[in-house]
Design a protein around this motif. Structure first.
Motif, short mmCIF file in Angstrom:
data_model
loop_
_atom_site.label_atom_id
_atom_site.label_comp_id
_atom_site.label_asym_id
_atom_site.label_seq_id
_atom_site.Cartn_x
_atom_site.Cartn_y
_atom_site.Cartn_z
N HIS A 250 56.07 21.29 66.37
CA HIS A 250 55.69 22.61 65.87
C HIS A 250 55.61 22.69 64.35
CE1 HIS A 250 56.59 23.81 69.97
NE2 HIS A 250 57.80 23.30 69.83
N VAL A 251 56.32 21.84 63.65
CA VAL A 251 56.38 21.89 62.19
C VAL A 251 55.99 20.53 61.62
CG1 VAL A 251 57.89 22.20 60.18
CG2 VAL A 251 58.20 23.63 62.22
N ARG A 252 55.14 20.57 60.60
CA ARG A 252 54.73 19.34 59.94
C ARG A 252 54.70 19.57 58.43
NH1 ARG A 252 52.58 19.84 64.63
NH2 ARG A 252 51.12 21.44 63.92
N SER A 253 55.24 18.62 57.67
CA SER A 253 55.20 18.71 56.22
C SER A 253 55.38 17.31 55.64
CB SER A 253 56.32 19.63 55.70
OG SER A 253 56.29 19.72 54.28
N GLN B 34 54.69 31.73 70.22
CA GLN B 34 55.25 30.90 71.29
C GLN B 34 56.14 29.78 70.73
OE1 GLN B 34 54.74 31.81 74.52
NE2 GLN B 34 53.66 33.54 73.59
N HIS B 35 57.04 29.31 71.60
CA HIS B 35 57.91 28.17 71.29
C HIS B 35 58.79 28.43 70.07
CE1 HIS B 35 55.33 26.18 74.17
NE2 HIS B 35 54.28 26.37 73.39
N ALA B 36 59.30 29.66 69.96
CA ALA B 36 60.07 30.04 68.78
C ALA B 36 61.33 29.19 68.63
CB ALA B 36 60.43 31.52 68.84
N ALA B 37 62.01 28.90 69.73
CA ALA B 37 63.26 28.14 69.63
C ALA B 37 63.00 26.71 69.16
CB ALA B 37 63.98 28.14 70.97
N GLY B 38 62.00 26.06 69.74
CA GLY B 38 61.67 24.71 69.30
C GLY B 38 61.20 24.67 67.85
N ARG B 39 60.42 25.65 67.47
CA ARG B 39 59.96 25.74 66.09
C ARG B 39 61.14 25.95 65.14
NH1 ARG B 39 54.94 26.82 64.22
NH2 ARG B 39 54.26 27.46 66.31
N MET B 40 62.12 26.77 65.58
CA MET B 40 63.28 27.04 64.73
C MET B 40 64.07 25.76 64.48
SD MET B 40 65.09 29.19 62.99
CE MET B 40 64.65 30.84 63.54
#
Length: 316
Positions: free
Chosen positions: A134-137, A106-112
């Motif tokens: 969606h992404v954390r680092s 899910q939420h591929a565009a936001g994650r991209m």
């Protein structure tokens, strides 16, 4: 050139295709991953067997590969074999992301959008410090930065196309018609203009078959059957007039049965099939539709390593 993943051929043929592509003067080779090799391992093997052809890796699924793991992979290939010319990211499909890897699709565009931002920063030598939706680092820095490495985004659907137009250096489409290319070209240019940036390049991957025999058509049909049900692809094939095949694919009909019913016309609608003049004319149609470059996916059922196809096209 695009390395194919034919399930009816030896996996190691991918390396042979790379050698043939370089021998015939092709400038770039895309190396992805499916159910055979890890993409970075394959790229390292190819890099050690070739000298000049540009190596571009991906698209890799963003829900499976984190920005840090992608940066480490690209840096490893560059250090252990030779420099990578580009990296690609994609949303992949629910079957691969959720089914194979137990990750959320899910939420591929936001994650991209977030993944490209973090990856670009890390490749440029920055220390990661990002906490998005969606992404954390946090705290990672690449020992061998690769500043300016082009990032390609595989785009299917309006949301991903918008993101690609706004953040990518290149957009790649796989297994599409020239009409679809023209539509995406307009959307990418419009979205990029709204974002105040130069439109990214548009690449298209298509199967190319020179005077195909029955075995080649069966190979192409078997691979095409994989794409009948995933979101985006199914809608495109339906628009081309093959909605009954899409409905059967989404109802659970086996790929083997679907492949047996895929007509040559469907393969021709999203590829270049026929005589040498037919193939070259068809590739020109994709360029005229707005593709900056066309990636050739060679069938090898009757042409090991695509040697004959590549030799004939090189003579152009």
């Amino acid at each position: 050139m695009v390395t194919p993943f034919w399930l009816d051929r030896p996996d190691v043929e991918a390396v042979g295709i790379a050698v043939e592509a370089e021998r015939n003067g092709f400038g770039t080779l895309w190396l992805g991953e499916m159910a055979t090799y890890d993409a970075f391992s394959l790229a390292t093997a190819v890099g050690l067997r070739t000298e000049r052809i540009g190596l571009r890796i991906g698209p890799l699924p963003i829900s499976v590969r984190t920005p840090v793991s992608v940066a480490l992979g690209v840096s490893s290939v560059t250090d252990l074999a030779r420099p990578v010319a580009g990296i690609g990211l994609g949303g992949s499909s629910p079957a691969i992301v959720s089914g194979w890897h137990d990750r959320s699709w899910q939420h591929a565009a936001g994650r991209m959008r977030e993944a490209v931002g973090v990856l670009r920063s890390v490749l440029d030598g920055g220390r990661s410090d990002f906490a998005g939706e969606h992404v954390r680092s946090k705290g990672f820095r690449l020992r061998r930065p690769l500043p300016g490495l082009p990032i390609t985004v595989a785009a299917f659907g309006p949301a991903m196309t918008r993101v690609a137009a706004e953040v990518a250096d290149e957009v790649v489409l796989n297994l599409v018609s020239p009409e679809h290319v023209a539509q995406v070209r307009k959307l990418v240019d419009a979205h990029a203009a709204d974002a105040g940036r130069t439109p990214p390049r548009l690449a298209v991957w298509i199967p190319v078959a020179l005077d195909p025999g029955p075995a080649t058509l069966r190979q192409l049909a078997a691979q095409t059957a994989v794409y009948l049900s995933p979101p985006g692809y199914g809608e495109m094939f339906s628009a081309l007039g093959y909605s009954s095949l899409v409905e059967r694919a989404r109802s659970g009909v086996s790929r083997k049965d679907l492949a047996a019913d895929i007509p040559a016309s469907l393969i021709g609608a999203v590829g270049a099939v026929g005589s040498k003049s037919d193939v070259l004319s068809r590739i020109a149609e994709f360029h005229a539709a707005g593709a900056d470059h066309v990636g050739i996916v060679p069938p090898t059922a009757e042409d090991p390593c695509g040697a004959r196809l590549l030799t004939e096209l090189a003579r152009r």
